[in-house]
Design a protein around this motif. Structure first.
Motif, short mmCIF file in Angstrom:
data_model
loop_
_atom_site.label_atom_id
_atom_site.label_comp_id
_atom_site.label_asym_id
_atom_site.label_seq_id
_atom_site.Cartn_x
_atom_site.Cartn_y
_atom_site.Cartn_z
N VAL A 164 4.59 -37.26 -20.07
CA VAL A 164 4.73 -36.82 -21.46
C VAL A 164 3.68 -37.55 -22.29
N LYS A 165 2.91 -36.80 -23.04
CA LYS A 165 1.91 -37.41 -23.92
C LYS A 165 2.50 -37.56 -25.31
N VAL A 166 2.46 -38.77 -25.82
CA VAL A 166 2.95 -39.06 -27.17
C VAL A 166 1.76 -39.41 -28.05
N ASP A 167 1.62 -38.70 -29.14
CA ASP A 167 0.53 -38.95 -30.08
C ASP A 167 1.08 -39.78 -31.24
N ASP A 168 0.82 -41.08 -31.21
CA ASP A 168 1.37 -41.97 -32.23
C ASP A 168 0.72 -41.78 -33.59
N LEU A 169 -0.34 -40.98 -33.66
CA LEU A 169 -0.99 -40.74 -34.95
C LEU A 169 -0.31 -39.63 -35.74
N LEU A 170 0.49 -38.82 -35.05
CA LEU A 170 1.13 -37.69 -35.73
C LEU A 170 2.18 -38.16 -36.72
N LYS A 171 2.18 -37.54 -37.89
CA LYS A 171 3.23 -37.77 -38.88
C LYS A 171 3.73 -36.42 -39.34
#
Length: 469
Positions: A164-171
């Motif tokens: 699973v790819k998690v994009d920590d930049l997404l808000k």
């Protein structure tokens, strides 16, 4: 024309070199494919495969760029050592196999958790803990130790591993008010009406607590809603296969509401005045905050946590001593500092401990103002003779694989007075391996002077262990 001789490279030689390179690359690829097919890889949890953190990631607020920590190869020895550190520092709550304990601590060997949580996320969680829960911040664990713990977690076998790819930049910009209604319908039964988690007697974790929300990004929560946690009550909620067929927009609303809950649940300024402790409420608070290590009746568990319902402990430890211990924790151990617990909650827990029945109760007066002047050099041999087998060669306690607590750790020695230690050596801990050591009835017939020497040695150990010596 330049006087330097002009170098010419024959075309035939160049063609021969190119052909050699192509043949080499083809053979290398063939050899790699053969070796891969003949030696199938063990299925591990995704994320950092065969590497672990060697220095702390520069983690920031949720939504900051994902860190790129320095990685080092992980050996079988590192994984084995990580398992040992996990047993001492994590297993009391998360269990020996990492499967967790409902109502106490979540599973951290779960397939979906290991797929969604990056090494940096786990590192940050170990370092900062989870304020508002029994998850202790562990700044005392070295970067190497945390890296080995992560390596051990990654080595745990999981079935049907996923990535699973998690994009920590997404808000996400959800509607918190709309999310409040969805939270009540889909989340409150397991996580509590305000996301407080276990403290309200629910089976789910505190997803509305600031300690959680300050660590996770919006996309981390989103992917958790999408994937769920296989093998737990936490099911996928998004899409046609989800438990509630939520849309992505619904999930964004839930996330917005959780962010609001995090602000509401931030610890308020604590009053220094508390009412009389309530032992009944204290039992509930104890079960949530203390029982995972000290067991439900406070009897402790050898090798993990000492008994705090012990007759001699309760006689020697004052209310202020217990209160300070709860507040400050035990630096260097799994005993978390709990500044988030209100004065009233701490008073209730102490009232519960005082209400526990003990056989043949005794009274012991401890003079915290006393300071003894023993000989630390003489105490060295006495400690080795009478204490090291149970408390470790340097007083490290459980971390050294011994049954006794860390009496040489700064976190203990900063809290106890010399007379507290003396009275403990004098009385022992009835019902435990810690016996009385002073006088004719003592197991070693030590004099008070001998005890003073041991205390001086412990004080020297505390400084050494704090300095990492």
């Amino acid at each position: 024309m330049s006087s330097r001789a002009k170098f010419t490279f024959p075309v035939t030689t160049m063609i021969a070199c190119v052909l050699c390179v192509l043949v080499y690359l083809s053979l290398s690829e063939l050899i790699y494919e053969n070796s891969s097919s003949s030696t199938p890889r063990k299925q591990q949890s995704p994320a950092q495969d065969n590497f672990a953190l060697s220095q702390p990631p520069e983690t920031g607020a949720p939504g900051s760029a994902a860190p790129t920590p320095l990685m080092v190869p992980v050996s079988e020895q590192a994984v084995a050592e990580g398992g040992q550190f996990f047993t001492v520092s994590c297993a009391p709550c998360h269990q020996a196999d990492g499967s967790g304990l409902p109502g106490i601590a979540p599973s951290i060997r779960n397939r979906d958790f290991l797929a969604i949580a990056s090494d940096a996320f786990i590192f940050d969680t170990v370092r900062k803990g989870r304020i508002g829960t029994a998850m202790a911040p562990r700044p005392d664990l070295s970067n190497e130790i945390v890296g080995k713990i992560i390596a051990y977690m990654r080595s745990l076998p999981v079935e049907n591993a996923i990535t699973v790819k998690v994009d920590d930049l997404l808000k996400f910009t959800g509607n918190a008010e709309a999310g409040a209604d969805k939270y009540v319908r889909y989340c409150a039964n397991c996580h509590g009406p305000n996301g407080e988690g276990y403290s309200t007697g629910v089976p789910g974790t505190g997803i509305g607590l600031p300690g959680f929300l300050q660590t996770v990004s919006d996309d981390y929560i989103f992917q958790t809603l999408k994937q769920g946690r296989i093998g737990t009550p936490m099911q996928p909620f998004i899409g046609a296969r989800g438990l509630a067929n939520l849309s992505e927009s619904d999930a964004h609303d839930l996330i917005a509401h959780l962010r609001v809950l995090g602000k509401r649940n931030s610890p308020d300024a604590d009053s220094t005045v508390a009412g009389k402790g309530d032992p009944i409420q204290g039992k509930l608070d104890f079960d949530v905050n203390c029982a995972a290590c000290h067991q439900s009746g406070g009897e402790g568990k050898i090798g993990f946590a000492p008994s705090i319902r012990n007759r001699d402990f309760l006689a020697i430890a004052t209310d202020d001593f217990i209160r300070t211990t709860i507040r400050k924790g035990r630096f260097g151990t799994a005993m978390a500092s709990r500044p988030d617990l209100s004065t009233q909650v701490v008073s209730d827990i102490i009232a519960y401990l005082r209400a526990l029945p003990v056989s043949n109760p005794i009274e012991v007066k401890v003079d915290s103002s006393l300071s003894f002047h023993g000989d630390a050099e003489k105490g060295l041999q006495k400690y080795a003779n009478y204490c090291a087998a149970c408390h470790g060669p340097k007083g490290e306690g459980y971390m050294a694989g011994v049954p006794g607590p860390g009496i040489g750790l700064a976190g203990f020695l900063d809290t106890v007075s010399d007379d507290f230690i003396l009275q403990t050596i004098r009385h022992g801990r009835v019902g435990t391996p810690m016996r009385s050591f002073i006088g004719a009835k003592g197991i070693a017939n030590l004099t008070e002077g001998d005890a003073h020497d041991i205390i001086a040695r412990l004080r020297a150990m505390g400084k050494g262990n704090l300095d990492g010596q």
